[in-house]
Write a protein that holds these residues in place. Structure first.
Motif, mmCIF file in Angstrom:
data_model
loop_
_atom_site.group_PDB
_atom_site.id
_atom_site.type_symbol
_atom_site.label_atom_id
_atom_site.label_comp_id
_atom_site.label_asym_id
_atom_site.label_seq_id
_atom_site.Cartn_x
_atom_site.Cartn_y
_atom_site.Cartn_z
ATOM 1 N N UNK A 188 -21.021 25.003 14.787
ATOM 2 C CA UNK A 188 -21.655 25.843 13.782
ATOM 3 C C UNK A 188 -21.871 27.275 14.250
ATOM 4 N N UNK A 189 -22.509 27.470 15.378
ATOM 5 C CA UNK A 189 -22.616 28.836 15.884
ATOM 6 C C UNK A 189 -22.942 28.878 17.367
ATOM 7 N N UNK A 190 -23.480 27.815 17.913
ATOM 8 C CA UNK A 190 -23.773 27.796 19.336
ATOM 9 C C UNK A 190 -25.122 28.408 19.668
ATOM 10 N N UNK A 191 -25.675 28.001 20.800
ATOM 11 C CA UNK A 191 -26.938 28.537 21.290
ATOM 12 C C UNK A 191 -26.737 29.995 21.689
ATOM 13 N N UNK A 192 -27.611 30.861 21.200
ATOM 14 C CA UNK A 192 -27.486 32.279 21.513
ATOM 15 C C UNK A 192 -27.515 32.572 22.998
ATOM 16 N N UNK A 193 -28.211 31.724 23.779
ATOM 17 C CA UNK A 193 -28.330 31.980 25.210
ATOM 18 C C UNK A 193 -27.003 31.823 25.951
ATOM 19 N N UNK A 194 -26.098 31.015 25.394
ATOM 20 C CA UNK A 194 -24.850 30.731 26.100
ATOM 21 C C UNK A 194 -23.951 31.959 26.211
ATOM 22 N N UNK A 195 -24.183 32.969 25.372
ATOM 23 C CA UNK A 195 -23.311 34.140 25.375
ATOM 24 C C UNK A 195 -23.761 35.212 26.373
ATOM 25 N N UNK A 196 -24.931 35.050 26.978
ATOM 26 C CA UNK A 196 -25.530 36.143 27.750
ATOM 27 C C UNK A 196 -24.715 36.573 28.972
ATOM 28 N N UNK A 197 -24.156 35.620 29.688
ATOM 29 C CA UNK A 197 -23.505 35.982 30.947
ATOM 30 C C UNK A 197 -22.039 36.323 30.840
ATOM 31 N N UNK A 198 -21.492 36.338 29.623
ATOM 32 C CA UNK A 198 -20.041 36.508 29.455
ATOM 33 C C UNK A 198 -19.682 37.989 29.469
ATOM 34 N N UNK A 199 -19.792 38.581 30.634
ATOM 35 C CA UNK A 199 -19.597 40.022 30.774
ATOM 36 C C UNK A 199 -18.130 40.438 30.709
ATOM 37 N N UNK A 200 -17.191 39.478 30.896
ATOM 38 C CA UNK A 200 -15.757 39.802 30.891
ATOM 39 C C UNK A 200 -15.093 39.455 29.572
ATOM 40 N N UNK A 201 -15.878 39.012 28.606
ATOM 41 C CA UNK A 201 -15.335 38.456 27.372
ATOM 42 C C UNK A 201 -14.580 39.507 26.569
ATOM 43 N N UNK A 202 -13.336 39.177 26.114
ATOM 44 C CA UNK A 202 -12.515 40.133 25.361
ATOM 45 C C UNK A 202 -12.059 39.611 23.999
ATOM 46 N N UNK A 203 -11.764 38.304 23.892
ATOM 47 C CA UNK A 203 -11.153 37.760 22.677
ATOM 48 C C UNK A 203 -11.913 36.525 22.216
ATOM 49 N N UNK A 204 -12.301 36.486 20.934
ATOM 50 C CA UNK A 204 -13.003 35.339 20.355
ATOM 51 C C UNK A 204 -12.353 34.978 19.029
ATOM 52 N N UNK A 205 -11.946 33.700 18.906
ATOM 53 C CA UNK A 205 -11.333 33.192 17.677
ATOM 54 C C UNK A 205 -12.176 32.039 17.152
ATOM 55 N N UNK A 206 -12.571 32.115 15.891
ATOM 56 C CA UNK A 206 -13.171 30.993 15.167
ATOM 57 C C UNK A 206 -12.223 30.647 14.021
ATOM 58 N N UNK A 207 -11.762 29.405 13.977
ATOM 59 C CA UNK A 207 -10.808 29.015 12.946
ATOM 60 C C UNK A 207 -11.151 27.638 12.383
ATOM 61 N N UNK A 208 -11.171 27.532 11.058
ATOM 62 C CA UNK A 208 -11.397 26.257 10.375
ATOM 63 C C UNK A 208 -12.683 25.578 10.847
ATOM 64 N N UNK A 209 -13.780 26.321 10.768
ATOM 65 C CA UNK A 209 -15.097 25.798 11.128
ATOM 66 C C UNK A 209 -15.926 25.698 9.849
ATOM 67 N N UNK A 210 -15.956 24.543 9.205
ATOM 68 C CA UNK A 210 -16.595 24.422 7.874
ATOM 69 C C UNK A 210 -18.102 24.596 7.896
ATOM 70 N N UNK A 211 -18.748 24.469 9.080
ATOM 71 C CA UNK A 211 -20.201 24.581 9.152
ATOM 72 C C UNK A 211 -20.677 25.984 9.543
ATOM 73 N N UNK A 212 -19.756 26.870 9.837
ATOM 74 C CA UNK A 212 -20.137 28.203 10.309
ATOM 75 C C UNK A 212 -20.569 29.070 9.123
ATOM 76 N N UNK A 213 -21.864 29.376 9.068
ATOM 77 C CA UNK A 213 -22.409 30.174 7.962
ATOM 78 C C UNK A 213 -22.625 31.627 8.355
ATOM 79 N N UNK A 214 -22.916 31.850 9.625
ATOM 80 C CA UNK A 214 -23.107 33.214 10.114
ATOM 81 C C UNK A 214 -22.791 33.226 11.611
ATOM 82 N N UNK A 215 -22.720 34.406 12.188
ATOM 83 C CA UNK A 215 -22.422 34.541 13.601
ATOM 84 C C UNK A 215 -23.717 34.506 14.402
ATOM 85 N N UNK A 216 -23.644 33.848 15.557
ATOM 86 C CA UNK A 216 -24.820 33.732 16.417
ATOM 87 C C UNK A 216 -25.288 35.111 16.889
ATOM 88 N N UNK A 217 -26.610 35.298 16.931
ATOM 89 C CA UNK A 217 -27.161 36.569 17.396
ATOM 90 C C UNK A 217 -26.737 36.894 18.819
#
Length: 547
Positions: free
Chosen positions: A398-427
Motif C-alpha cells: 500500500x505505501x510502506x512505513x515512512x521510517x523505512x525510507x530515511x536511510x536511502x541516501x543513494x536512491x535514484x529510481x522508484x517504480x510502483x506498478x499495478x498496486x491496487x491498494x496504493x491511495x497516496x505516496x508515503x510521507x
C-alpha cells in the motif's frame, strides 16, 4: 530499379523484386563500379519461386552478410557462392525443399569461403549430415544447427574447424551423440548449447567429452536429463552453466564441481519441476558464483539457509515462480556481496525479513507478483544505504512505513506498478532527495500526489500511466526545477487539466517542463518554418511503411 553503384544493404522479399534485381545486375554502367559491386549485406526472403541461388549471386564481390530464408522451392544452394570470397556470415533458414548444399566432393565450393566466421542452418528438414566441404572453413567461429529434424550425426572431421568458438544444436530429434574424438580437439570452443534433443539416453561417450576450453554450457529442453553428467568434472574452465526446461532434472551431484569450484560464475536452473534444492556441499564449493537464477521450480523452497553462507561472491540473485518459497533463506543475510535481488511471482511469500538491512551493498531490489500477504516492506530497509533502484509491482503493497525510507541516501529510481491498494505516496518518500526517476503505473486507487513532491529536488523523470482516479497535480510541481520529462497516459481527467490549448487548470504547474507527453503526444513550443527545415539536414536514414 535505380542504379546505385554504392549500395551496401539490400533486402529482396518477393519475386517481382527479384526480376528487377536481375535486370539491374545485367546492365552496363559508365561508372567504374558495376551494379551491386559495393553490396555488403543481402537478404533473400519469401521468394516463392526461387529454386537456385545462381539466379541471385552474381558479381557480389563485396558481400559480407547473406541471409536466405523462407524460400519454399529452393533446392540448389551451392552454385554461385564460390565467388563470395568476402563472405563473413551465412544464414539459411526455413527452406523446406533444400537438398543440395553439398559440392563436387572435393569441397571446392566451400573452400573459397576463407573469410566465413558465422554459419547457421535452421529449419532445413532434409539436412541429414554436414557437407564434407565445411571442414575447410578454418576461419569459422560460430556454427548453429537449429530444427534440422533429419540430422543424424556430426562428422568426426569437425575437429578441422580450428577456430570454432561456439556450437549450438537445437531441435535435432535424430541426433543422439557428438563425435568424441572430433570434439575434444576443438581447443578454441568456449560455448556449447544443446536443446530439444534426446541425447542422454543414447551415448555414454558424450559424458566423456574433453572440452578444456569450454566456458559456457547450456542444456535446454532435454526431457531425459535427470542429473548433470560426469564429464562436467573435466571442464576446468567452465564459468556459466544453464539448465533450462529440463523437467526430469533432480539435482546436482555433490562432487560435480570439485575441479572448478573457484571458476563457475553463473548458474541458471529454469523450469525443472523435480528440482528441490542445491546440496550444502555443492553450494560451499561455488565460492566464485556471481549470478544465480532459479525460476519455475515448483518444489524448490530456498533451503534451510546454511548452504548460502559460502556464496561470498554472489552479486545477482533471481527467484521467480517458486510457489514453495515463503520467506528468504536466513543464510542469505550473510551474502553481503549481493547487488541485485529479484523476487517475481513467489505467491507464498509472506514478508521480507528485517535482516535485509544486512545486505549493505544491495543496489537493485525488485518485488513483483508476490502474495496478498506482502503489504509492506520492513523498517530494516532504511539500512540499505547503497540501494539505488526499487521496483514494486502486482502486489497489495500500500505505501510502506515512512521510517523505512530515511536511510536511502543513494536512491535514484522508484517504480510502483499495478498496486491496487496504493491511495497516496508515503510521507517518507519526501526524504529521497537524490531520487531522479519516479514511475507510477496502473495504480487505480491513487487519488492524489502530495504537495511535498516539491521536495524531490533531483527528480528528472515523472511517469504517470493508467492512474484513472488521479485528477489533478499539486502546486508543488512548480518546485521541481530539475524535472525534464513528464509523461501522462490513460489518465483522462489529468490529461485534460495539463493541456495548454484548452487552458487546462494544471498547465501553469507543468509549463516549465521541457518534455511533456500526454497520451504519447509531445507538447512543445511552436517551431518556425526555417527551424523545421533544419531538422532534416542531419537525417541519414528514413523508412516509410504502409501502416
Amino acid at each position: 530499379m535505380p542504379l546505385y553503384p554504392y549500395l551496401q544493404e539490400l533486402a529482396l522479399t518477393d519475386n517481382y523484386r527479384l526480376k528487377t534485381f536481375q535486370r539491374t545486375q545485367q546492365m552496363k554502367m559508365m561508372d567504374p563500379f558495376s551494379p551491386f559491386s559495393q553490396l555488403t549485406t543481402l537478404k533473400v526472403e519469401r521468394m516463392e519461386n526461387l529454386q537456385s541461388l545462381s539466379e541471385v549471386l552474381t558479381s557480389l564481390i563485396s558481400l559480407k552478410y547473406l541471409s536466405v530464408g523462407e524460400c519454399p522451392k529452393l533446392k540448389f544452394f551451392c552454385d554461385g557462392i564460390q565467388h563470395l570470397t568476402c563472405l563473413q556470415e551465412l544464414q539459411i533458414r526455413n527452406c523446406q525443399e533444400l537438398v543440395d548444399i553439398y559440392d563436387d566432393g572435393e569441397g571446392n565450393m566451400w573452400q573459397a569461403l576463407k573469410s566465413l566466421r558465422i554459419l547457421e542452418f535452421s529449419g532445413l528438414p532434409r539436412l541429414e549430415t554436414l557437407p564434407d566441404g565445411l571442414q575447410q572453413l578454418t576461419s569459422l567461429e560460430k556454427l548453429s544447427l537449429c530444427r534440422c529434424k533429419s540430422l543424424v550425426d556430426i562428422p568426426q572431421w569437425i575437429h578441422n574447424l580450428k577456430s570454432l568458438q561456439e556450437l549450438h544444436i537445437w531441435g535435432s530429434d535424430k541426433l543422439t551423440s557428438l563425435p568424441k574424438e572430433g570434439m575434444r580437439q576443438l581447443t578454441s570452443l568456449h560455448t556449447l548449447t544443446i536443446g530439444d534433443c534426446l541425447f542422454y539416453s543414447c551415448d555414454e561417450d558424450f559424458y566423456r567429452l574433453d572440452l578444456q576450453s569450454l566456458r559456457i554450457l547450456e542444456f535446454t529442453n532435454l526431457p531425459r536429463l535427470e542429473a548433470l553428467p560426469a564429464f562436467l568434472l573435466q571442464l576446468t574452465s567452465l564459468q556459466e552453466l544453464r539448465l533450462h526446461y529440463c523437467n526430469s532434472f533432480v539435482g546436482i551431484p555433490e562432487r560435480i564441481f570439485d575441479n572448478f569450484r573457484s571458476l563457475l560464475q553463473k548458474l541458471d536452473i529454469w523450469d525443472s519441476h523435480k528440482f528441490t534444492s542445491l546440496p550444502v556441499e555443492v553450494m560451499h564449493q561455488l565460492t566464485s558464483l556471481q549470478h544465480l537464477s532459479i525460476r519455475d521450480c515448483p518444489n524448490y523452497d530456498g533451503g534451510d539457509g546454511n548452504e548460502w553462507q559460502a556464496l561470498q561472491s554472489l552479486r545477482f540473485l533471481h527467484f521467480e515462480d517458486l510457489p514453495q518459497l515463503e520467506t528468504l533463506p536466513a543464510g542469505l543475510q550473510r551474502v553481503i556481496s549481493l547487488n541485485k535481488l529479484t523476487l517475481d511471482c513467489c505467491k507464498s511469500l509472506v514478508g521480507i525479513p528485517g535482516w535485509i538491512g544486512n545486505l549493505k551493498l544491495l543496489q537493485d531490489l525488485t518485488i513483483s507478483g508476490c502474495s496478498n500477504s506482502l503489504t509492506s516492506l520492513p523498517e530494516g530497509m532504511r539500512q540499505l544505504t547503497s540501494l539505488q533502484e526499487l521496483y514494486i509491482s502486482h502486489c497489495l503493497f500500500y505505501k510502506g512505513d515512512g521510517n523505512m525510507w530515511q536511510g536511502l541516501k543513494s536512491f535514484r529510481i522508484l517504480w510502483f506498478s499495478d498496486l491496487p491498494q496504493l491511495e497516496t505516496l508515503s510521507k517518507g518518500l519526501q526524504q529521497l532527495t537524490s531520487l531522479e526517476e519516479l514511475r507510477l503505473y496502473n495504480c487505480n486507487s491513487l487519488v492524489g500526489i502530495p504537495e511535498w513532491i516539491g521536495n524531490l529536488k533531483s527528480l528528472r523523470t515523472l511517469t504517470i500511466w493508467g492512474c484513472s482516479n488521479l485528477t489533478s497535480l499539486p502546486e508543488g510541481m512548480r518546485q521541481l526545477t530539475s524535472l525534464q520529462t513528464l509523461s501522462i497516459r490513460d489518465c483522462p481527467v489529468l490529461k485534460q487539466r495539463c493541456e495548454r490549448e484548452t487552458g487546462g487548470e494544471d498547465w501553469h504547474k507543468v509549463s516549465h517542463i521541457p518534455r511533456l507527453y500526454l497520451f504519447g503526444a509531445q507538447l512543445q513550443p511552436s517551431t518556425s518554418s526555417s527551424a523545421r527545415g533544419k531538422i532534416f539536414k542531419t537525417v541519414r536514414r528514413l523508412q516509410l511503411c504502409n501502416k
